[in-house]
Design a protein around this motif. Structure first.
Motif, PDB file in Angstrom:
ATOM      1  N   ARG A 187     -39.849  17.416   3.124  1.00  0.00           N
ATOM      2  CA  ARG A 187     -38.859  18.310   2.511  1.00  0.00           C
ATOM      3  C   ARG A 187     -37.453  17.765   2.699  1.00  0.00           C
ATOM      4  O   ARG A 187     -36.636  17.801   1.769  1.00  0.00           O
ATOM      5  CB  ARG A 187     -38.945  19.707   3.108  1.00  0.00           C
ATOM      6  CG  ARG A 187     -40.055  20.534   2.532  1.00  0.00           C
ATOM      7  CD  ARG A 187     -39.919  21.942   2.993  1.00  0.00           C
ATOM      8  NE  ARG A 187     -40.861  22.137   4.079  1.00  0.00           N
ATOM      9  CZ  ARG A 187     -41.337  23.292   4.451  1.00  0.00           C
ATOM     10  NH1 ARG A 187     -40.937  24.386   3.864  1.00  0.00           N
ATOM     11  NH2 ARG A 187     -42.194  23.387   5.416  1.00  0.00           N
ATOM     12  N   SER A 237     -36.602  25.494 -10.045  1.00  0.00           N
ATOM     13  CA  SER A 237     -37.856  25.822  -9.370  1.00  0.00           C
ATOM     14  C   SER A 237     -38.913  26.320 -10.344  1.00  0.00           C
ATOM     15  O   SER A 237     -38.656  27.183 -11.169  1.00  0.00           O
ATOM     16  CB  SER A 237     -37.622  26.901  -8.305  1.00  0.00           C
ATOM     17  OG  SER A 237     -36.752  26.389  -7.323  1.00  0.00           O
ATOM     18  N   VAL A 284     -43.243  27.261 -10.221  1.00  0.00           N
ATOM     19  CA  VAL A 284     -44.423  27.451  -9.376  1.00  0.00           C
ATOM     20  C   VAL A 284     -45.634  27.447 -10.269  1.00  0.00           C
ATOM     21  O   VAL A 284     -45.640  28.060 -11.339  1.00  0.00           O
ATOM     22  CB  VAL A 284     -44.332  28.784  -8.597  1.00  0.00           C
ATOM     23  CG1 VAL A 284     -45.591  29.000  -7.775  1.00  0.00           C
ATOM     24  CG2 VAL A 284     -43.108  28.804  -7.704  1.00  0.00           C
ATOM     25  N   ILE A 287     -43.045  19.914  -1.553  1.00  0.00           N
ATOM     26  CA  ILE A 287     -42.383  21.166  -1.878  1.00  0.00           C
ATOM     27  C   ILE A 287     -41.070  21.272  -1.111  1.00  0.00           C
ATOM     28  O   ILE A 287     -40.922  20.684  -0.047  1.00  0.00           O
ATOM     29  CB  ILE A 287     -43.272  22.391  -1.562  1.00  0.00           C
ATOM     30  CG1 ILE A 287     -43.619  22.433  -0.068  1.00  0.00           C
ATOM     31  CG2 ILE A 287     -44.517  22.388  -2.433  1.00  0.00           C
ATOM     32  CD1 ILE A 287     -44.274  23.719   0.373  1.00  0.00           C
ATOM     33  N   ARG A 288     -40.125  22.015  -1.670  1.00  0.00           N
ATOM     34  CA  ARG A 288     -38.846  22.246  -0.987  1.00  0.00           C
ATOM     35  C   ARG A 288     -38.846  23.565  -0.231  1.00  0.00           C
ATOM     36  O   ARG A 288     -38.153  23.715   0.750  1.00  0.00           O
ATOM     37  CB  ARG A 288     -37.696  22.254  -1.991  1.00  0.00           C
ATOM     38  CG  ARG A 288     -37.474  20.897  -2.616  1.00  0.00           C
ATOM     39  CD  ARG A 288     -36.285  20.923  -3.527  1.00  0.00           C
ATOM     40  NE  ARG A 288     -35.064  20.851  -2.736  1.00  0.00           N
ATOM     41  CZ  ARG A 288     -33.869  21.204  -3.186  1.00  0.00           C
ATOM     42  NH1 ARG A 288     -33.739  21.674  -4.404  1.00  0.00           N
ATOM     43  NH2 ARG A 288     -32.815  21.095  -2.420  1.00  0.00           N
ATOM     44  N   ARG A 289     -39.572  24.542  -0.747  1.00  0.00           N
ATOM     45  CA  ARG A 289     -39.615  25.872  -0.139  1.00  0.00           C
ATOM     46  C   ARG A 289     -41.065  26.287   0.036  1.00  0.00           C
ATOM     47  O   ARG A 289     -41.904  26.030  -0.827  1.00  0.00           O
ATOM     48  CB  ARG A 289     -38.888  26.871  -1.039  1.00  0.00           C
ATOM     49  CG  ARG A 289     -37.392  26.651  -1.075  1.00  0.00           C
ATOM     50  CD  ARG A 289     -36.722  27.487  -2.139  1.00  0.00           C
ATOM     51  NE  ARG A 289     -36.957  26.997  -3.505  1.00  0.00           N
ATOM     52  CZ  ARG A 289     -36.367  25.926  -4.040  1.00  0.00           C
ATOM     53  NH1 ARG A 289     -35.538  25.208  -3.318  1.00  0.00           N
ATOM     54  NH2 ARG A 289     -36.611  25.562  -5.272  1.00  0.00           N
ATOM     55  N   ASP A 314     -32.309  21.408  -8.858  1.00  0.00           N
ATOM     56  CA  ASP A 314     -33.720  21.780  -8.797  1.00  0.00           C
ATOM     57  C   ASP A 314     -33.925  23.060  -9.590  1.00  0.00           C
ATOM     58  O   ASP A 314     -33.347  24.091  -9.290  1.00  0.00           O
ATOM     59  CB  ASP A 314     -34.149  21.975  -7.338  1.00  0.00           C
ATOM     60  CG  ASP A 314     -35.598  22.334  -7.188  1.00  0.00           C
ATOM     61  OD1 ASP A 314     -36.379  22.149  -8.151  1.00  0.00           O
ATOM     62  OD2 ASP A 314     -35.979  22.802  -6.108  1.00  0.00           O
ATOM     63  N   GLU A 367     -43.319  27.836  -2.663  1.00  0.00           N
ATOM     64  CA  GLU A 367     -43.887  27.016  -3.731  1.00  0.00           C
ATOM     65  C   GLU A 367     -45.329  26.601  -3.441  1.00  0.00           C
ATOM     66  O   GLU A 367     -46.030  26.149  -4.327  1.00  0.00           O
ATOM     67  CB  GLU A 367     -43.043  25.752  -3.940  1.00  0.00           C
ATOM     68  CG  GLU A 367     -41.641  26.035  -4.412  1.00  0.00           C
ATOM     69  CD  GLU A 367     -40.768  24.789  -4.433  1.00  0.00           C
ATOM     70  OE1 GLU A 367     -41.176  23.741  -3.896  1.00  0.00           O
ATOM     71  OE2 GLU A 367     -39.667  24.869  -4.984  1.00  0.00           O
TER      72      GLU A 367
END
Length: 157
Positions: free
Chosen positions: A138, A154, A156, A119-121, A152, A124
């Motif tokens: 990350r 995003s 979820v 995941i980047r954040r 990206d 998520e």
């Protein structure tokens, strides 16, 4: 529907009937004759041949790619269906392989769709502790996205 990418099918063989069920029609309505491309993690790509014409299929460790043209607009694109391993070193090898493919490609429009197993954040991630979760991963994923000149989008779920 124009293009479908599925990861982790858990199937060693995929029959036409299953593709028809996924596509939502018994008549595949111009779906490409090469209905599916499998790789070691059993990913699947389906596309509507009336809207997208494939020119080249390729694969690497954990990814399959389709190079072709969207008929509407005549845009040449590469679509990668990716399923990244959980191990960071294996991810880095996979991402380096994709960077090598990109470096030799003439196409400028790339879509990489799938599961990076990272995941980047923190928003998520659901259902697990987030205390310093995968900060090294990350950073590596961010570097890959920048190096590949990707955007990206995003999602979820």
């Amino acid at each position: 529907m124009q293009f479908v990418c599925i990861q982790e099918t858990k199937k060693e063989t995929i029959k036409r009937e299953m593709c028809q069920a996924i596509w939502g029609s018994v008549k595949l309505n111009g779906l490409c004759n090469q209905l599916l491309t499998l790789q070691e993690r059993f990913s699947l790509c389906l596309w509507n041949n009336n809207l997208f014409v494939s020119r080249n299929l390729f694969q690497g460790c954990g990814f399959i790619g389709v190079e072709g043209t969207w008929k509407e607009g005549g845009h040449d694109v590469i679509i990668i269906n990716i399923y990244s391993p959980c191990d960071l070193e294996a991810k880095k090898r996979q991402w380096e392989a994709l960077k090598s493919v990109r470096a030799t490609s003439r196409e400028s429009l790339w879509f990489i769709i799938g599961d990076y197993n990272c995941i980047r954040r923190s928003c998520e991630r659901q259902g697990e502790s987030l205390v310093d979760y995968g900060s090294g991963e990350r950073m590596e994923l961010d570097k890959f996205i920048v190096d590949m000149e990707l955007k990206d989008i995003s999602l979820v779920g």
